[in-house]
Motif scaffolding. Structure first.
Motif, mmCIF file in Angstrom:
data_model
loop_
_atom_site.group_PDB
_atom_site.id
_atom_site.type_symbol
_atom_site.label_atom_id
_atom_site.label_comp_id
_atom_site.label_asym_id
_atom_site.label_seq_id
_atom_site.Cartn_x
_atom_site.Cartn_y
_atom_site.Cartn_z
ATOM 1 N N THR A 155 -2.705 5.299 -3.514
ATOM 2 C CA THR A 155 -3.679 6.374 -3.343
ATOM 3 C C THR A 155 -2.909 7.663 -3.064
ATOM 4 N N GLY A 156 -3.643 8.757 -3.056
ATOM 5 C CA GLY A 156 -3.040 10.041 -2.728
ATOM 6 C C GLY A 156 -2.496 10.752 -3.944
ATOM 7 N N PHE A 165 -9.969 11.337 -10.777
ATOM 8 C CA PHE A 165 -8.782 12.104 -10.416
ATOM 9 C C PHE A 165 -8.730 12.483 -8.936
ATOM 10 N N ASP A 166 -9.629 11.940 -8.169
ATOM 11 C CA ASP A 166 -9.644 12.153 -6.718
ATOM 12 C C ASP A 166 -8.467 11.392 -6.105
ATOM 13 N N PRO A 167 -7.708 12.005 -5.216
ATOM 14 C CA PRO A 167 -6.580 11.301 -4.591
ATOM 15 C C PRO A 167 -6.983 10.025 -3.836
ATOM 16 N N ARG A 168 -8.264 9.905 -3.478
ATOM 17 C CA ARG A 168 -8.719 8.692 -2.788
ATOM 18 C C ARG A 168 -8.986 7.538 -3.753
ATOM 19 N N ARG A 177 0.864 -1.188 0.000
ATOM 20 C CA ARG A 177 0.000 0.000 0.000
ATOM 21 C C ARG A 177 0.893 1.228 0.000
ATOM 22 N N VAL A 178 0.518 2.205 -0.818
ATOM 23 C CA VAL A 178 1.281 3.444 -0.928
ATOM 24 C C VAL A 178 0.315 4.615 -0.828
ATOM 25 N N ASP A 179 0.577 5.532 0.090
ATOM 26 C CA ASP A 179 -0.179 6.779 0.189
ATOM 27 C C ASP A 179 0.779 7.891 -0.220
ATOM 28 N N LEU A 180 0.597 8.411 -1.416
ATOM 29 C CA LEU A 180 1.499 9.430 -1.944
ATOM 30 C C LEU A 180 1.366 10.762 -1.212
ATOM 31 N N ARG A 224 0.769 11.295 2.026
ATOM 32 C CA ARG A 224 1.507 11.232 3.299
ATOM 33 C C ARG A 224 2.927 10.695 3.120
ATOM 34 N N GLU A 225 3.242 10.228 1.895
ATOM 35 C CA GLU A 225 4.549 9.640 1.583
ATOM 36 C C GLU A 225 4.889 8.481 2.518
ATOM 37 N N VAL A 226 3.927 7.565 2.653
ATOM 38 C CA VAL A 226 4.133 6.383 3.483
ATOM 39 C C VAL A 226 3.787 5.126 2.695
ATOM 40 N N THR A 227 4.443 4.036 3.061
ATOM 41 C CA THR A 227 4.152 2.728 2.492
ATOM 42 C C THR A 227 3.959 1.743 3.630
#
Length: 169
Positions: free
Chosen positions: A116-117, A55-58, A11-14, A16-19
């Protein structure tokens, strides 16, 4: 893991820059949603809520392999990308690719990647031996996919790295 699966997704949240890593769903889901597209659609349906546009970050961008990916069988190099279709805004967009990306993702220990993100700056993911890093990609921005692939391989120091890249149309 169960019948051709590695047992986890990245999982990647762009934003928050976390994986992080997450186990695959239980065996009944894997039996009912077989393969990269089936499992990708299962994740998409579980993630998309009413009102989320393409195009929603979610809105997740999902890269998923299947149980045969990485095996010496016909189509054992498939990877599927799944998301909401940007052309319609509400239907499924699914695309298939072949090559070494899917098998190498499995060798790294993952059945898929769910992103996501929205990144603040150009970034890329470096996935190697089960580890993941978010790296600066500013120097690749504006390059075509061939240039990007060559430059990333040089940047990571792995000539046979698999690169999934976007570039100017």
């Amino acid at each position: 893991m169960w019948n051709g699966y590695m047992g986890r997704v990245l999982r990647v949240d762009l934003t928050r820059e976390v994986t992080w890593f997450e186990p695959l769903p239980d065996e009944s889901v894997l039996r009912n949603f077989v393969g990269g597209k089936g499992l990708g659609l299962w994740y998409l349906f579980g993630s998309v809520k009413e009102g989320i546009s393409p195009f929603d970050p979610r809105n997740p961008l999902i890269f998923m392999t299947g149980p045969l990916t990485g095996l010496k069988v016909p189509c054992g190099n498939n990877t599927t990308a799944v998301s909401i279709n940007a052309d319609t805004g509400y239907t499924i967009g699914a695309s298939h690719t072949h090559g070494f990306f899917g098998p190498n993702l499995k060798k790294a220990g993952f059945d898929g990647i769910i992103i996501t993100g929205r990144a603040k700056e150009p970034i890329y993911l470096w996935i190697h031996d089960g580890e993941v890093e978010i790296r600066d990609a500013a120097k690749f921005w504006g390059k075509d996919t061939h240039e990007t692939e060559d430059m990333i391989k040089e940047d990571v120091g792995v000539e046979n790295a698999s690169v999934a890249a976007i570039g100017p149309a």
